[in-house]
Write a protein that holds these residues in place. Structure first.
Motif, PDB file in Angstrom:
ATOM      1  N   MET A   1       0.871  -1.228  -0.058  1.00 46.29           N
ATOM      2  CA  MET A   1      -0.015   0.243   0.063  1.00 46.29           C
ATOM      3  C   MET A   1       0.772   1.310   0.157  1.00 46.29           C
ATOM      4  O   MET A   1       1.623   1.392   0.801  1.00 46.29           O
ATOM      5  N   LYS A   2       0.496   1.945  -0.830  1.00 44.61           N
ATOM      6  CA  LYS A   2       1.430   3.201  -0.924  1.00 44.61           C
ATOM      7  C   LYS A   2       0.730   4.257  -0.632  1.00 44.61           C
ATOM      8  O   LYS A   2      -0.497   5.035  -0.766  1.00 44.61           O
ATOM      9  N   PHE A   3       1.421   5.209   0.726  1.00 43.05           N
ATOM     10  CA  PHE A   3       0.892   6.371   1.180  1.00 43.05           C
ATOM     11  C   PHE A   3       1.315   7.482   0.628  1.00 43.05           C
ATOM     12  O   PHE A   3       2.529   7.598   0.168  1.00 43.05           O
ATOM     13  N   HIS A   4       0.227   8.311   0.381  1.00 44.92           N
ATOM     14  CA  HIS A   4       0.479   9.467  -0.206  1.00 44.92           C
ATOM     15  C   HIS A   4       0.557  10.744   0.793  1.00 44.92           C
ATOM     16  O   HIS A   4      -0.058  10.805   1.680  1.00 44.92           O
ATOM     17  N   ARG A   5       1.761  11.206   0.886  1.00 44.41           N
ATOM     18  CA  ARG A   5       2.022  12.347   1.609  1.00 44.41           C
ATOM     19  C   ARG A   5       1.163  13.656   1.147  1.00 44.41           C
ATOM     20  O   ARG A   5       1.259  13.947   0.022  1.00 44.41           O
TER      21      ARG A   5
END
Length: 144
Positions: free
Chosen positions: A1-5
């Motif tokens: 899962m890629k978290f976007h800042r």
């Protein structure tokens, strides 16, 4: 899962609304401020010989212009025209300023062309109030 800042947003202070508020306050104070119109009664005093006396700290001054209109000087040093030119009005105004038993000088600044009756009326009012020291203001004669 890629978290976007989340991108960090730099805070900005909007000067437009602050300028609007300041201008509204300035406008409000300009409109709501009362201005005292300080007018001086133009009186041409009669000339007389005599010694110049020192001005008392507390004096009550009554100015009578060339038309016989009475102006009583308030504690603030500004002459105010009386409501009407009746003796009773003048007596009431003088009683407000004069404390009984006090030796406060009463000075009449009458224009040289003031009707004689206006000066006599002022003297009657001063007598009714109880002034003991009554004097007339004059200008020194020019040196020849």
């Amino acid at each position: 899962m890629k978290f976007h800042r989340k991108r960090r947003v730099t805070p900005e202070i909007s000067m437009t609304s602050m300028v609007d508020v300041v201008l509204l306050l300035l406008f409000f104070f300009m409109v709501s401020t009362t201005f005292n119109k300080q007018t001086q009664v133009k009186v041409k005093l009669p000339e007389a010989d005599g010694e110049k006396t020192e001005a008392e700290l507390e004096t009550i001054r009554l100015t009578i212009d060339a038309n016989g209109v009475y102006y009583l000087e308030d504690g603030d040093g500004i002459s105010h025209e009386l409501l009407n030119q009746k003796v009773e009005t003048l007596v009431q105004a003088l009683r407000k300023r004069h404390t009984p038993g006090a030796a406060v000088p009463f000075v009449i600044n009458a224009d040289g062309k003031t009707p004689h009756q206006a000066v006599i009326t002022a003297l009657e009012a001063a007598n009714a109030v109880g002034f003991n020291q009554i004097s007339f203001a004059t200008e020194a004669k020019p040196a020849e």
